[in-house]
Design a protein around this motif. Sequence first.
Motif, PDB file in Angstrom:
ATOM      1  N   UNK A  15      -1.894  10.591  -4.515  1.00  0.00           N
ATOM      2  CA  UNK A  15      -1.652   9.454  -5.391  1.00  0.00           C
ATOM      3  C   UNK A  15      -1.597   8.185  -4.560  1.00  0.00           C
ATOM      4  N   UNK A  16      -2.321   7.142  -5.028  1.00  0.00           N
ATOM      5  CA  UNK A  16      -2.274   5.842  -4.384  1.00  0.00           C
ATOM      6  C   UNK A  16      -1.819   4.787  -5.372  1.00  0.00           C
ATOM      7  N   UNK A  17      -0.998   3.869  -4.912  1.00  0.00           N
ATOM      8  CA  UNK A  17      -0.513   2.792  -5.783  1.00  0.00           C
ATOM      9  C   UNK A  17      -0.416   1.517  -4.957  1.00  0.00           C
ATOM     10  N   UNK A  18      -1.443   0.671  -5.060  1.00  0.00           N
ATOM     11  CA  UNK A  18      -1.490  -0.584  -4.311  1.00  0.00           C
ATOM     12  C   UNK A  18      -1.197  -1.739  -5.260  1.00  0.00           C
ATOM     13  N   UNK A  19      -0.222  -2.543  -4.907  1.00  0.00           N
ATOM     14  CA  UNK A  19       0.215  -3.645  -5.769  1.00  0.00           C
ATOM     15  C   UNK A  19      -0.116  -4.971  -5.087  1.00  0.00           C
ATOM     16  N   UNK A  20      -0.939  -5.780  -5.747  1.00  0.00           N
ATOM     17  CA  UNK A  20      -1.326  -7.099  -5.256  1.00  0.00           C
ATOM     18  C   UNK A  20      -0.524  -8.158  -6.020  1.00  0.00           C
ATOM     19  N   UNK A  21       0.395  -8.822  -5.324  1.00  0.00           N
ATOM     20  CA  UNK A  21       1.218  -9.865  -5.945  1.00  0.00           C
ATOM     21  C   UNK A  21       0.753 -11.228  -5.459  1.00  0.00           C
ATOM     22  N   UNK A  22       0.365 -12.074  -6.391  1.00  0.00           N
ATOM     23  CA  UNK A  22      -0.214 -13.364  -6.022  1.00  0.00           C
ATOM     24  C   UNK A  22       0.849 -14.307  -5.476  1.00  0.00           C
ATOM     25  N   UNK A  23       0.493 -14.976  -4.380  1.00  0.00           N
ATOM     26  CA  UNK A  23       1.359 -15.988  -3.779  1.00  0.00           C
ATOM     27  C   UNK A  23       0.537 -17.255  -3.590  1.00  0.00           C
ATOM     28  N   UNK A  24       1.181 -18.320  -3.172  1.00  0.00           N
ATOM     29  CA  UNK A  24       0.488 -19.590  -3.013  1.00  0.00           C
ATOM     30  C   UNK A  24      -0.648 -19.470  -1.994  1.00  0.00           C
TER      31      UNK A  24
ATOM     32  N   UNK B 236       0.853  -1.186   0.000  1.00  0.00           N
ATOM     33  CA  UNK B 236       0.000   0.000   0.000  1.00  0.00           C
ATOM     34  C   UNK B 236       0.893   1.243   0.000  1.00  0.00           C
ATOM     35  N   UNK B 237       0.708   2.098  -0.989  1.00  0.00           N
ATOM     36  CA  UNK B 237       1.540   3.296  -1.107  1.00  0.00           C
ATOM     37  C   UNK B 237       0.658   4.521  -1.363  1.00  0.00           C
ATOM     38  N   UNK B 238       0.798   5.555  -0.510  1.00  0.00           N
ATOM     39  CA  UNK B 238       0.020   6.786  -0.677  1.00  0.00           C
ATOM     40  C   UNK B 238       0.905   7.993  -0.399  1.00  0.00           C
ATOM     41  N   UNK B 239       0.710   9.034  -1.221  1.00  0.00           N
ATOM     42  CA  UNK B 239       1.456  10.269  -1.020  1.00  0.00           C
ATOM     43  C   UNK B 239       0.600  11.444  -1.454  1.00  0.00           C
ATOM     44  N   UNK B 240       0.555  12.475  -0.610  1.00  0.00           N
ATOM     45  CA  UNK B 240      -0.153  13.699  -0.981  1.00  0.00           C
ATOM     46  C   UNK B 240       0.745  14.470  -1.956  1.00  0.00           C
ATOM     47  N   UNK B 241       0.214  14.758  -3.130  1.00  0.00           N
ATOM     48  CA  UNK B 241       1.037  15.321  -4.199  1.00  0.00           C
ATOM     49  C   UNK B 241       0.975  16.836  -4.298  1.00  0.00           C
TER      50      UNK B 241
ATOM     51  N   UNK C 279       3.650  10.404   3.984  1.00  0.00           N
ATOM     52  CA  UNK C 279       3.720   9.359   2.965  1.00  0.00           C
ATOM     53  C   UNK C 279       3.551   8.011   3.640  1.00  0.00           C
ATOM     54  N   UNK C 280       2.781   7.128   3.009  1.00  0.00           N
ATOM     55  CA  UNK C 280       2.501   5.824   3.614  1.00  0.00           C
ATOM     56  C   UNK C 280       3.031   4.705   2.729  1.00  0.00           C
ATOM     57  N   UNK C 281       3.827   3.818   3.339  1.00  0.00           N
ATOM     58  CA  UNK C 281       4.271   2.593   2.680  1.00  0.00           C
ATOM     59  C   UNK C 281       4.013   1.454   3.662  1.00  0.00           C
ATOM     60  N   UNK C 282       3.095   0.570   3.337  1.00  0.00           N
ATOM     61  CA  UNK C 282       2.817  -0.568   4.213  1.00  0.00           C
ATOM     62  C   UNK C 282       2.677  -1.830   3.383  1.00  0.00           C
ATOM     63  N   UNK C 283       2.940  -2.966   4.009  1.00  0.00           N
ATOM     64  CA  UNK C 283       2.762  -4.254   3.346  1.00  0.00           C
ATOM     65  C   UNK C 283       1.837  -5.118   4.180  1.00  0.00           C
ATOM     66  N   UNK C 284       1.155  -6.036   3.518  1.00  0.00           N
ATOM     67  CA  UNK C 284       0.222  -6.917   4.221  1.00  0.00           C
ATOM     68  C   UNK C 284      -0.004  -8.181   3.400  1.00  0.00           C
ATOM     69  N   UNK C 285      -0.557  -9.155   4.069  1.00  0.00           N
ATOM     70  CA  UNK C 285      -0.978 -10.379   3.398  1.00  0.00           C
ATOM     71  C   UNK C 285      -2.502 -10.382   3.399  1.00  0.00           C
ATOM     72  N   UNK C 286      -3.112 -10.635   2.255  1.00  0.00           N
ATOM     73  CA  UNK C 286      -4.568 -10.549   2.160  1.00  0.00           C
ATOM     74  C   UNK C 286      -5.142 -11.704   1.340  1.00  0.00           C
ATOM     75  N   UNK C 287      -6.232 -12.254   1.869  1.00  0.00           N
ATOM     76  CA  UNK C 287      -6.961 -13.309   1.170  1.00  0.00           C
ATOM     77  C   UNK C 287      -8.226 -12.696   0.582  1.00  0.00           C
ATOM     78  N   UNK C 288      -8.480 -12.966  -0.706  1.00  0.00           N
ATOM     79  CA  UNK C 288      -9.680 -12.469  -1.373  1.00  0.00           C
ATOM     80  C   UNK C 288     -10.544 -13.661  -1.737  1.00  0.00           C
ATOM     81  N   UNK C 289     -11.693 -13.756  -1.063  1.00  0.00           N
ATOM     82  CA  UNK C 289     -12.598 -14.914  -1.185  1.00  0.00           C
ATOM     83  C   UNK C 289     -13.751 -14.603  -2.132  1.00  0.00           C
ATOM     84  N   UNK C 290     -14.028 -15.520  -3.054  1.00  0.00           N
ATOM     85  CA  UNK C 290     -15.204 -15.406  -3.921  1.00  0.00           C
ATOM     86  C   UNK C 290     -16.406 -15.887  -3.125  1.00  0.00           C
ATOM     87  N   UNK C 291     -17.317 -14.961  -2.751  1.00  0.00           N
ATOM     88  CA  UNK C 291     -18.438 -15.347  -1.898  1.00  0.00           C
ATOM     89  C   UNK C 291     -19.770 -15.385  -2.654  1.00  0.00           C
TER      90      UNK C 291
END
Length: 303
Positions: free
Chosen positions: A222-231, A44-49, A63-75
């Motif tokens: 500006x926001x730039x969130x990158x979702x990288x798929x893992x197992x 998660x990346x955010x910066x006031x421009x 400025x915000x730089x954070x990382x997390x692990x997230x599960x996205x479930x098809x409900x």
Amino acid sequence: MKINSFIFSTALLLVGFSGKSQDLKKKEDVKAIKSMCGCYEVQFNFAETFSYSKDSLYKKSPVKHETALEWVELIEDQPNKISLQHLLITGKTEESIVKHWRQDWLFENTNFYTFNKETTWNFNQLSPKEVKGQWTQKVYQVDDSPRYEGTASWVHTDGRHYWENTTDAPLPRREHTIRNDYNVLQRTNFHEITATGWIHDQDNSKIIRKDKGNNTLLAEEKGHDVYTKVDDSKCKIAQDWWKKNNSVWKKVREQWEVVFLKKKDITLEKKVDNQPLYMKLFGLKPDASKEEVAKIIESYITK
């Protein structure tokens, strides 16, 4: 007569091709939306421009730089509705799971709850012609109350698959805990499917909205969130948590649907009994009754 017959036959053929093309396009749309499911490492990346305040003491958000692990479930998986539940993983036990935001995708939807300001959403409708071939992304807060929604077409061209829309939204948690100098975040949301997952880009405007609808632009972000798929195995605790808790959240969604079907403006209380809505709902047991869920949600809706 032969000429007219030829023209009529050609028209029917073109209609057939057009219908087939629309079906193929919709299948591509569905594939793109569903590809957002799974286990992701998120940046998660955010910066006031830019800031436009005339106050010499104005301070930008950090400025915000954070990382997390997230599960996205098809409900929910229907021909014209796809629902994805995000679950944030903050530790190694089920107690560390946070029911995060939810995104519903509706095909050619005409009913909208548009964020006004503070805790009010206004109901409005578009014509079927205005949403032809489009998908509405409806984003909900952690307690499944409305957040923001907008409609646009998925685009599939030059090997790219993306969707873009601009709409008004409440302040995100990262902001409303530290800011009270604006009350609307106008979001341009850009979702693009990539070879390694997907990207959520944002170009946001921080707006001061007064009662008469007058807007003053305070700053841009500006926001730039990158979702990288893992197992998927990396998100097993979230999958297990959802199996145990999905029944109560299904009741919550169903109660909100009762509210939405009234097609009336919605204003929510910030707190009842000195508690925000999400705290009361998070405290429910998995076997909570529909009546208990309904009573809680109704207590937050301003009559």
